[in-house]
Design an enzyme around this catalytic site. Structure first.
Site, short mmCIF file in Angstrom:
data_model
loop_
_atom_site.label_atom_id
_atom_site.label_comp_id
_atom_site.label_asym_id
_atom_site.label_seq_id
_atom_site.Cartn_x
_atom_site.Cartn_y
_atom_site.Cartn_z
N GLU A 55 31.50 43.86 40.02
CA GLU A 55 31.42 44.81 38.78
C GLU A 55 29.56 44.78 38.78
O GLU A 55 29.44 46.18 37.84
CB GLU A 55 31.39 43.88 37.49
CG GLU A 55 33.05 43.13 37.54
CD GLU A 55 32.66 42.14 38.42
OE1 GLU A 55 31.77 41.59 38.73
OE2 GLU A 55 34.12 41.90 38.71
N HIS A 106 41.24 43.48 28.26
CA HIS A 106 41.49 42.92 27.98
C HIS A 106 40.12 41.84 27.11
O HIS A 106 39.93 40.73 27.65
CB HIS A 106 41.71 41.23 29.56
CG HIS A 106 42.01 42.39 30.30
ND1 HIS A 106 43.30 43.46 30.98
CD2 HIS A 106 43.78 40.97 31.04
CE1 HIS A 106 43.99 42.48 31.44
NE2 HIS A 106 44.03 42.17 31.45
#
Lengths: 312, 282
Positions: A55, A106
């Site tokens: 990420e 999420h």
């Protein structure tokens, strides 16, 4: 019963839809099936890049692509976008003010069964502390679609917060207008203002109905853009109703409640109460069960309203 | 390489060194050691290799790009950019001052010619990957260069980027590692060794070339070789000397991030002036 749809689904649909009109590039970190960027990938494979489970790298790669003039979406779970990659977002994207849109899915405790490690309750706090960053937390499918388009049209970094859980579609596609940085008054009221964001907006609407049955008139305001926050609508609500309750699926530290408190303290202090997770981690469980367990329901908002009115 | 050009590049490299020293001396802070280490690489890049650079149009979309992933060596980068004409050389002495645009680490928004804001180690190489893949997406033939520190290789993000660059066959990307074997706290091997650097990048499916990072001809040849490599990125492992060309700074880790006093500054400039003079009469 209203139609139900998770805003992550809306995110994927929006990317695929607006990908036709705009030359966007979409990045994902091995979660395209969950973040729903897969919908875009199927339609525009040449403009989709999977960076793998990395990420931090994704955020800086996105910055590099954006530096060449493209609009880039970087997607992963909120926990990893705002949490793990915070410093890349700050230094590679925020500081040079690059056109990267962070699609964080999420978010919040409604992730459910995956538990605390995946339930990001700190992302709004983290992202709104970065200069240049716009923070948007849409409440339903219609708003999420519009928010993605607004993010494309905005010149600069945007953090978009989406949920995993299917939530009611409360806005009408035909009439809905999204204005970046503007709160939306959903219903008027004179005794208290319920200022909510994300999936707490339908709960606030329900809370207003509960309160109405008791003779309490509650104004409901939807804040989709937490930064820059709509100072006018908040101050007006405080002035006209004299008490404020905020509601968010986020830690009460640093999120919508804090942002509203900052506005009120500096402009028009009135009694206020924050509904949110109270500086605790989440846990595994069914989303609805957890929302109840962590006091994130219409009843909790109504309780907070009754309390705050006493302090007027 | 043509002898005249070689001499010219060597002189420019040493002028970059002088700018870097002036910047750090004026600010009484900054990073001289690594700046002196990469000056020859910058000279070859900006004065021989990088295409479509236009000081009047620094954001030309077709330009070759450089990301100084080891952003703390901004003094050398600013020296190269000033030599190239992106901003006045006189401004270098304002480095790190509160009212100057010359930030302590490269700032793409404020400094003409800077292609990426860097300073936090490990992120620049990822951004360079982004520029390279964007070039491929847009069918542009610009090339992207990055300069990393050897200590920087301790950042895990470098290896995320290395994997990514190989996966997407970014043959338009060439990265240098300034291998001077020193980081803030000492020798690489005494801190947390990233060695062997060449074998690691080979294992990550990069083409690797090892050179003397102070030999402009070797630097140039390595870049030329990188341009011929298809389907993979190239890593140029440049053996360098931290503090190069200032005798009392060479190989001394304490010159990583400290500024010379007046005497030291004048002595350092005198050494480099002597080198430039020698080159000029060659």
């Amino acid at each position: 019963m209203a139609n139900m749809k998770a805003t992550r689904e809306s995110y994927g649909e929006a990317l695929a839809k607006f990908g036709e009109e705009y030359d966007i590039v979409v990045l994902d970190a091995d979660l395209s099936k969950s973040t729903k960027t897969e919908t875009f990938k199927k339609k525009f494979p040449e403009r989709f890049i999977n960076v793998g489970i990395a990420e931090g790298n994704m955020m800086s790669v996105a910055a590099g692509i954006a530096s060449t003039g493209k609009v880039v979406f970087a997607s992963t779970f909120a926990m990893f976008a705002a949490g793990r990659a915070f410093e890349q977002v700050r230094n590679s994207i925020g500081y040079p003010n690059l056109n990267v849109k962070i699609g964080a899915t999420h978010a919040g405790i409604s992730v459910g069964e995956d538990g605390a490690s995946h339930q990001c309750l700190e992302d709004i706090a983290l992202m709104r502390s970065i200069p240049n960053m716009v923070v948007i937390n849409p409440a339903d499918h219609v708003e999420a679609m519009a928010a993605v388009k607004a993010a494309i049209l905005h010149d600069g970094p945007v953090y978009l917060r989406f949920g995993r859980l299917a939530v009611p579609v409360i806005f009408d596609e035909e009439t809905y207008k999204f204005e970046l940085g503007k709160g939306v008054q959903i219903s008027d009221g004179s005794d208290v203002s319920l200022i909510a964001t994300g999936l707490m907006v339908p709960e606030a609407i329900k809370a207003a109905e509960i309160l109405a049955s008791e003779g309490i008139s509650a104004r409901v305001i939807n804040i989709h853009t937490i930064k820059p926050i709509d100072v006018d609508i908040i101050v007006k609500a405080a002035r006209e109703t004299g008490a404020v309750v905020t509601a968010e699926e986020h830690n009460i530290i640093g999120g919508l409640g804090s942002a509203v408190a900052e506005v009120l303290c500096e402009n028009y202090p009135v009694p206020m109460q924050r509904v949110g997770t109270r500086d605790v981690f989440g846990r595994s469980g069914k989303p609805a069960e957890l929302l109840k367990m962590y006091n994130l329901t219409a009843d909790d908002i109504a309780n907070a309203a009754r309390e705050v009115i006493k302090r007027k | 390489m043509d002898k005249v050009l070689k001499k010219e590049l060597m002189i420019i490299a040493n002028r970059i060194r002088k700018h870097a020293l002036l910047a750090v001396y004026s600010a009484n802070s900054g990073h001289p050691g690594g700046s002196l280490s990469i000056s020859d690489i910058l000279a070859v890049l900006y004065f021989k290799q990088m295409k479509n650079l236009d000081p009047k149009n620094p954001k030309n979309p077709d330009r070759d790009r450089l990301v100084l992933s080891k952003g703390h060596c901004a003094p050398a980068l600013y020296g190269a950019l000033a030599e190239k004409g992106f901003f006045p050389k006189e401004d270098i002495s304002s480095f790190r001052q509160a009212h100057s645009y010359l930030q302590g680490h490269p700032d793409m928004k404020g400094v003409p010619g800077v292609d990426m804001s860097t300073g936090s180690l490990g992120q620049g190489i990822s951004a360079a990957c982004g520029m390279a893949i964007a070039g491929k997406l847009a069918n542009k033939d610009y090339r992207v260069y990055a300069i990393l520190g050897d200590g920087e290789l301790e950042e895990g993000q470098v290896w995320e980027a290395a994997m990514f660059a190989a996966q997407y066959k970014l043959d338009n990307l060439t990265a240098f590692v300034d291998f001077n074997n020193l980081q803030i706290d000492g020798k690489l091997c005494d801190v947390c060794s990233p060695l062997p650097i060449d074998k690691k990048f080979e294992a990550f499916n990069w083409h690797v070339i090892t050179i003397d990072g102070h030999d402009v001809e070797q630097i140039d040849n390595a870049i030329e070789e990188a341009k011929t490599i298809k389907g993979k990125p190239t890593l140029i492992l440049a053996n360098c000397v931290k503090g190069k060309n200032v005798s009392f700074m060479e190989n001394q880790p304490q010159w990583h991030g400290s500024a010379p006093n007046k005497e030291q500054y004048e002595a350092a400039v005198a050494e480099i002036d002597a080198i430039i003079k020698e080159l000029e009469v060659m």
